[in-house]
Design a protein around this motif. Structure first.
Motif, PDB file in Angstrom:
ATOM      1  N   GLY A 163       0.799  -1.212   0.000  1.00 47.89           N
ATOM      2  CA  GLY A 163       0.000   0.000   0.000  1.00 47.89           C
ATOM      3  C   GLY A 163       0.827   1.256   0.000  1.00 47.89           C
ATOM      4  O   GLY A 163       0.628   2.148   0.830  1.00 47.89           O
ATOM      5  N   ALA A 164       1.779   1.347  -0.922  1.00 48.60           N
ATOM      6  CA  ALA A 164       2.691   2.488  -0.932  1.00 48.60           C
ATOM      7  C   ALA A 164       2.978   2.925  -2.357  1.00 48.60           C
ATOM      8  O   ALA A 164       2.756   2.185  -3.321  1.00 48.60           O
ATOM      9  N   GLN A 165       3.470   4.143  -2.477  1.00 50.68           N
ATOM     10  CA  GLN A 165       3.802   4.724  -3.771  1.00 50.68           C
ATOM     11  C   GLN A 165       5.266   5.163  -3.770  1.00 50.68           C
ATOM     12  O   GLN A 165       5.664   6.006  -2.972  1.00 50.68           O
ATOM     13  N   PRO A 166       6.103   4.582  -4.645  1.00 50.99           N
ATOM     14  CA  PRO A 166       7.484   5.050  -4.757  1.00 50.99           C
ATOM     15  C   PRO A 166       7.557   6.304  -5.618  1.00 50.99           C
ATOM     16  O   PRO A 166       6.869   6.414  -6.640  1.00 50.99           O
ATOM     17  N   LEU A 167       8.345   7.247  -5.196  1.00 45.73           N
ATOM     18  CA  LEU A 167       8.517   8.507  -5.915  1.00 45.73           C
ATOM     19  C   LEU A 167       9.991   8.888  -5.956  1.00 45.73           C
ATOM     20  O   LEU A 167      10.737   8.563  -5.037  1.00 45.73           O
ATOM     21  N   ARG A 168      10.379   9.558  -7.009  1.00 48.14           N
ATOM     22  CA  ARG A 168      11.676  10.235  -7.045  1.00 48.14           C
ATOM     23  C   ARG A 168      11.395  11.713  -7.232  1.00 48.14           C
ATOM     24  O   ARG A 168      10.778  12.115  -8.232  1.00 48.14           O
ATOM     25  N   VAL A 169      11.823  12.512  -6.264  1.00 50.17           N
ATOM     26  CA  VAL A 169      11.517  13.938  -6.278  1.00 50.17           C
ATOM     27  C   VAL A 169      12.784  14.718  -6.579  1.00 50.17           C
ATOM     28  O   VAL A 169      13.811  14.546  -5.910  1.00 50.17           O
ATOM     29  N   ASP A 170      12.717  15.556  -7.588  1.00 52.70           N
ATOM     30  CA  ASP A 170      13.853  16.392  -7.954  1.00 52.70           C
ATOM     31  C   ASP A 170      14.241  17.286  -6.782  1.00 52.70           C
ATOM     32  O   ASP A 170      13.379  17.784  -6.050  1.00 52.70           O
ATOM     33  N   GLY A 171      15.540  17.490  -6.608  1.00 48.05           N
ATOM     34  CA  GLY A 171      16.009  18.287  -5.482  1.00 48.05           C
ATOM     35  C   GLY A 171      15.410  19.675  -5.428  1.00 48.05           C
ATOM     36  O   GLY A 171      15.111  20.202  -4.344  1.00 48.05           O
ATOM     37  N   ASP A 172      15.181  20.281  -6.598  1.00 44.75           N
ATOM     38  CA  ASP A 172      14.616  21.629  -6.631  1.00 44.75           C
ATOM     39  C   ASP A 172      13.140  21.655  -6.269  1.00 44.75           C
ATOM     40  O   ASP A 172      12.581  22.716  -6.012  1.00 44.75           O
ATOM     41  N   ASP A 173      12.490  20.479  -6.273  1.00 47.27           N
ATOM     42  CA  ASP A 173      11.063  20.414  -5.946  1.00 47.27           C
ATOM     43  C   ASP A 173      10.805  19.946  -4.521  1.00 47.27           C
ATOM     44  O   ASP A 173       9.642  19.835  -4.106  1.00 47.27           O
ATOM     45  N   LEU A 174      11.863  19.646  -3.758  1.00 43.99           N
ATOM     46  CA  LEU A 174      11.661  19.102  -2.419  1.00 43.99           C
ATOM     47  C   LEU A 174      10.982  20.101  -1.482  1.00 43.99           C
ATOM     48  O   LEU A 174      10.189  19.707  -0.621  1.00 43.99           O
ATOM     49  N   GLY A 175      11.271  21.384  -1.633  1.00 38.34           N
ATOM     50  CA  GLY A 175      10.613  22.382  -0.788  1.00 38.34           C
ATOM     51  C   GLY A 175       9.112  22.380  -0.996  1.00 38.34           C
ATOM     52  O   GLY A 175       8.329  22.411  -0.031  1.00 38.34           O
ATOM     53  N   THR A 176       8.686  22.329  -2.270  1.00 41.91           N
ATOM     54  CA  THR A 176       7.260  22.261  -2.584  1.00 41.91           C
ATOM     55  C   THR A 176       6.670  20.945  -2.099  1.00 41.91           C
ATOM     56  O   THR A 176       5.551  20.897  -1.567  1.00 41.91           O
ATOM     57  N   PHE A 177       7.419  19.863  -2.268  1.00 43.76           N
ATOM     58  CA  PHE A 177       6.980  18.548  -1.792  1.00 43.76           C
ATOM     59  C   PHE A 177       6.707  18.595  -0.290  1.00 43.76           C
ATOM     60  O   PHE A 177       5.692  18.088   0.184  1.00 43.76           O
ATOM     61  N   TRP A 178       7.600  19.208   0.460  1.00 45.65           N
ATOM     62  CA  TRP A 178       7.445  19.284   1.912  1.00 45.65           C
ATOM     63  C   TRP A 178       6.191  20.073   2.286  1.00 45.65           C
ATOM     64  O   TRP A 178       5.436  19.663   3.176  1.00 45.65           O
ATOM     65  N   LYS A 179       5.946  21.176   1.601  1.00 44.02           N
ATOM     66  CA  LYS A 179       4.750  21.970   1.899  1.00 44.02           C
ATOM     67  C   LYS A 179       3.486  21.174   1.615  1.00 44.02           C
ATOM     68  O   LYS A 179       2.524  21.207   2.396  1.00 44.02           O
ATOM     69  N   GLN A 180       3.472  20.450   0.496  1.00 45.08           N
ATOM     70  CA  GLN A 180       2.308  19.629   0.170  1.00 45.08           C
ATOM     71  C   GLN A 180       2.131  18.507   1.180  1.00 45.08           C
ATOM     72  O   GLN A 180       1.011  18.169   1.578  1.00 45.08           O
ATOM     73  N   LEU A 181       3.237  17.899   1.611  1.00 50.77           N
ATOM     74  CA  LEU A 181       3.184  16.780   2.548  1.00 50.77           C
ATOM     75  C   LEU A 181       2.570  17.187   3.876  1.00 50.77           C
ATOM     76  O   LEU A 181       1.807  16.417   4.481  1.00 50.77           O
ATOM     77  N   THR A 182       2.888  18.372   4.345  1.00 49.60           N
ATOM     78  CA  THR A 182       2.505  18.782   5.700  1.00 49.60           C
ATOM     79  C   THR A 182       1.314  19.731   5.733  1.00 49.60           C
ATOM     80  O   THR A 182       0.954  20.215   6.805  1.00 49.60           O
ATOM     81  N   SER A 183       0.689  19.972   4.603  1.00 47.17           N
ATOM     82  CA  SER A 183      -0.405  20.956   4.575  1.00 47.17           C
ATOM     83  C   SER A 183      -1.781  20.331   4.758  1.00 47.17           C
ATOM     84  O   SER A 183      -2.780  21.041   4.807  1.00 47.17           O
ATOM     85  N   GLY A 184      -1.847  18.990   4.882  1.00 42.70           N
ATOM     86  CA  GLY A 184      -3.144  18.317   4.908  1.00 42.70           C
ATOM     87  C   GLY A 184      -3.983  18.594   6.136  1.00 42.70           C
ATOM     88  O   GLY A 184      -5.209  18.604   6.070  1.00 42.70           O
ATOM     89  N   SER A 185      -3.349  18.824   7.279  1.00 46.60           N
ATOM     90  CA  SER A 185      -4.121  18.957   8.517  1.00 46.60           C
ATOM     91  C   SER A 185      -4.686  20.346   8.726  1.00 46.60           C
ATOM     92  O   SER A 185      -5.690  20.516   9.403  1.00 46.60           O
ATOM     93  N   GLY A 186      -4.039  21.362   8.182  1.00 44.28           N
ATOM     94  CA  GLY A 186      -4.487  22.724   8.406  1.00 44.28           C
ATOM     95  C   GLY A 186      -4.257  23.202   9.817  1.00 44.28           C
ATOM     96  O   GLY A 186      -4.785  24.220  10.230  1.00 44.28           O
ATOM     97  N   THR A 187      -3.466  22.472  10.596  1.00 39.64           N
ATOM     98  CA  THR A 187      -3.184  22.844  11.982  1.00 39.64           C
ATOM     99  C   THR A 187      -1.744  22.497  12.304  1.00 39.64           C
ATOM    100  O   THR A 187      -1.135  21.655  11.655  1.00 39.64           O
ATOM    101  N   SER A 188      -1.199  23.143  13.313  1.00 35.48           N
ATOM    102  CA  SER A 188       0.168  22.846  13.738  1.00 35.48           C
ATOM    103  C   SER A 188       0.198  21.896  14.918  1.00 35.48           C
ATOM    104  O   SER A 188       1.272  21.569  15.422  1.00 35.48           O
ATOM    105  N   ARG A 189      -0.985  21.462  15.421  1.00 36.07           N
ATOM    106  CA  ARG A 189      -1.008  20.533  16.540  1.00 36.07           C
ATOM    107  C   ARG A 189      -0.372  19.208  16.123  1.00 36.07           C
ATOM    108  O   ARG A 189      -0.753  18.616  15.115  1.00 36.07           O
TER     109      ARG A 189
END
Length: 410
Positions: A163-189
């Motif tokens: 149940g997983a998805q392998p990805l290769r993320v370009d180094g220049d896109d990692l910042g955007t990747f991180w924002k997308q990864l952590t934006s789902g909750s809408g909270t900092s808790r």
């Protein structure tokens, strides 16, 4: 009589089959890690974290390491903590610490020593391979968004068995990747962030590990210890001066042996029955060592082999005819490093029928690099079976075969 305790904790399959088994890094000294691919003494290497931050690892002439951080775009206010353990450096940003603590992010994603050793530094790659577990609800939606940031083609084949998805993320896109990864909750808790964040781990190396054999003292077995998964098998046999004195159908047993010094050989084989396991379908390991009477429990001198193979998220190497496989020889944790180690590496492209010896280069501190070359008669994709053999100056030896360790693309 005395007792030998065999707790070989063998990971069935051994190969990191698309990250279904977490990779285990070798526990090395500073010198070992430098020799096995980390920055050499007096040199630097730079890696990109999953957060998009750049970390430069510097090793001075004395073998001491330090890390300096260049925060990613818009991350100047983030704090970074550097940890050192067993000669390895980890750098964890403050906005990732809760996700690491809750297990949503694999700690090895921030092990900068390990990232360099696996050649995920900027000198060797411009992308970071990751495996993202497909969750439900907000986490599932996040996975779909993240797949859009992957390099072309790298998100084409989901790993359905886990149940997983392998990805290769370009180094220049990692910042955007991180924002997308952590934006789902809408909270900092922390709790809410963890629930809404898919689990992410690293991908790209595997390391067989067999450990824990000792002599003297009683064995203590945890529930289920040494048991194979349903249909999988583990077999062990112990020989004394050439004669078999014990056998077991698991990786854990106590064996009573006669007093006095003797030459021993321990053979352990594993096999996977499940069709979901395309890689590491069988292993055979044989140790030879000398042992005498022990008044108290102590570890046996079983040599361990650690491997680093440049595979992607599907446990495959690229189509080039030759690729490098790094190996390190060590003692069990708690014993001094072996001395005077000699090594040999062989590869088979036809399921153990024929073998080719791989040219080997010493990398210092019991570390080696083998050049595995596709035979001229092999066309298209082919499974690679690896066999490593090592002996130290004390006469201890190991011979290990991993069947279908990974795929070499044609």
């Amino acid at each position: 009589m005395r007792r030998i305790r065999l707790l070989t904790a063998t990971a069935l399959g051994l190969a990191l089959s698309a990250a279904a088994v977490p990779p285990v890094s070798a526990r090395t000294t500073a010198a070992d890690a430098a020799a096995s691919g980390a920055a050499a003494m007096g040199e630097t290497a730079t890696v990109r974290l999953i957060t998009g931050d750049r970390v430069t690892v510097t090793t001075d002439v004395a073998g001491r390491r330090s890390a300096s951080v260049e925060p990613g775009t818009g991350r100047r206010g983030v704090l970074f903590r550097t940890y050192e353990q067993d000669g390895r450096l980890s750098v964890i940003p403050s906005d990732a610490s809760d996700l690491v603590a809750t297990g949503r992010l694999d700690r090895e994603l921030f092990d900068v020593t390990g990232l360099v050793a696996q050649r995920y530094d900027e000198a060797h790659t411009d992308a970071l391979p990751l495996i993202v577990e497909q969750g439900r609800g907000a986490a599932e939606a996040t996975v779909h968004r993240l797949a859009g940031l992957a390099e072309d083609g790298s998100a084409a084949r989901p790993l359905k068995s886990i149940g997983a998805q392998p990805l290769r993320v370009d180094g220049d896109d990692l910042g955007t990747f991180w924002k997308q990864l952590t934006s789902g909750s809408g909270t900092s808790r922390p709790g809410a962030r963890a629930a809404a964040t898919p689990k992410v781990s690293g991908s790209g190396h595997w390391s067989p590990r067999i450990e824990g054999a000792s002599e003297g003292g009683p064995g203590v077995r945890k529930p289920g210890a040494g048991a194979a998964q349903s249909g999988d098998t583990v077999k062990a046999a112990l020989f004394r001066d050439g004669t078999q004195i014990a056998g077991a159908g698991s990786s854990w047993t106590n064996v009573e042996v006669p007093a006095g010094a003797a030459d021993y050989r321990l053979d352990v084989s594993t096999a996977r029955a499940s069709g979901e396991w395309a890689y590491g379908t069988a292993t055979d390991t044989s140790w030879s060592f000398r042992s005498a009477a022990a008044g108290e429990a102590r570890l046996l001198p079983l040599l361990q082999l650690d491997y680093t193979v440049p595979v992607d998220g599907h446990n495959e190497v690229g189509p080039g005819r030759t690729h490098g496989v790094r190996l390190a020889v060590r003692a069990q944790d708690g014993l001094a490093a072996p001395k005077g180690v000699d090594m040999q590496v062989e590869a088979s492209y036809d399921d153990d029928r024929t073998w080719s010896r791989a040219p080997l280069r010493a990398r210092g501190a019991n570390a080696f690099e083998a050049d595995v070359k596709r035979p001229s008669g092999v066309r298209g994709d082919a499974y690679v079976t690896l066999r490593g053999s090592a002996r130290d100056a004390a006469g201890n030896s190991v011979r290990q075969t991993v069947t279908r360790a990974y795929l070499h693309r044609g």
